[in-house]
Scaffold this motif. Sequence first.
Motif, short mmCIF file in Angstrom:
data_model
loop_
_atom_site.label_atom_id
_atom_site.label_comp_id
_atom_site.label_asym_id
_atom_site.label_seq_id
_atom_site.Cartn_x
_atom_site.Cartn_y
_atom_site.Cartn_z
N THR A 1 0.84 -1.21 0.00
CA THR A 1 0.00 0.00 0.00
C THR A 1 0.87 1.26 0.00
O THR A 1 0.63 2.18 -0.78
CB THR A 1 -0.94 0.00 1.23
N GLU B 1 0.87 3.80 -3.18
CA GLU B 1 0.44 5.19 -3.01
C GLU B 1 1.53 6.16 -3.46
O GLU B 1 1.25 7.20 -4.05
CB GLU B 1 0.09 5.46 -1.54
N THR B 2 2.78 5.81 -3.22
CA THR B 2 3.89 6.67 -3.65
C THR B 2 4.03 6.62 -5.17
O THR B 2 4.24 7.65 -5.81
CB THR B 2 5.20 6.24 -2.96
N ASN C 1 1.68 5.93 -7.47
CA ASN C 1 0.58 6.57 -8.22
C ASN C 1 0.36 8.02 -7.81
O ASN C 1 -0.52 8.69 -8.34
CB ASN C 1 -0.71 5.75 -8.12
N GLY C 2 1.15 8.52 -6.86
CA GLY C 2 1.10 9.93 -6.51
C GLY C 2 0.00 10.32 -5.55
O GLY C 2 -0.21 11.51 -5.32
N THR C 3 -0.73 9.37 -4.97
CA THR C 3 -1.78 9.74 -4.02
C THR C 3 -1.21 10.13 -2.67
O THR C 3 -1.88 10.78 -1.88
CB THR C 3 -2.80 8.59 -3.83
N ALA C 4 0.04 9.71 -2.40
CA ALA C 4 0.73 10.10 -1.16
C ALA C 4 2.23 10.03 -1.42
O ALA C 4 2.67 9.38 -2.37
CB ALA C 4 0.35 9.16 -0.02
N ASP C 5 2.98 10.71 -0.60
CA ASP C 5 4.44 10.67 -0.73
C ASP C 5 5.03 10.03 0.53
O ASP C 5 5.18 10.68 1.55
CB ASP C 5 5.01 12.08 -0.93
#
Length: 156
Positions: free
Chosen positions: A111, A115-116, A118-122
């Motif tokens: 996860t 997320e990192t 696909n750019g949804t979170a860093d």
Amino acid sequence: QSYLIDDLLVKVDRASMATSLEVRSPFLDYRLVEFSLRVPHRLKFSRQGGKLLLKRAMRPYLPQALLYQSKRGFTVPMQTWIQSSLRDYMEDMLFGDDVLHEYLSAPMLRTVVDETHNGTADHSQLIWGLLVLSQWLRQEASGTCASPETRVQQAV
């Protein structure tokens, strides 16, 4: 008196030397500093921010987007590296064997990585720490991680 001298200028100097570039710091010229100390505060700062006089002086020479862009520091492009050049290495280190999974949940790691990517979170700083931990655990498991005493003896 400290941040510029002991941090920023050192970084610029090292980075420029490492890449064979000549770097100038024109705003550190003593004559410019002396002049800026004589300029009234109201001409240097506004409600929108600082460097008012400098921005007005440079308006004919620089694009508006450059003059008014947000400040950026000297950061490592960790997220970009993890999404590109370190991607295969990261996948191998985090998911290649079960060394790290003895301590952390593989689905949770997936996860964080997804997320990192696909750019949804860093989570790049976390991922970097996990890469270091994974490398250390592998060295410990294989017996190739020398003790501090051994490393000192090898260095001497």
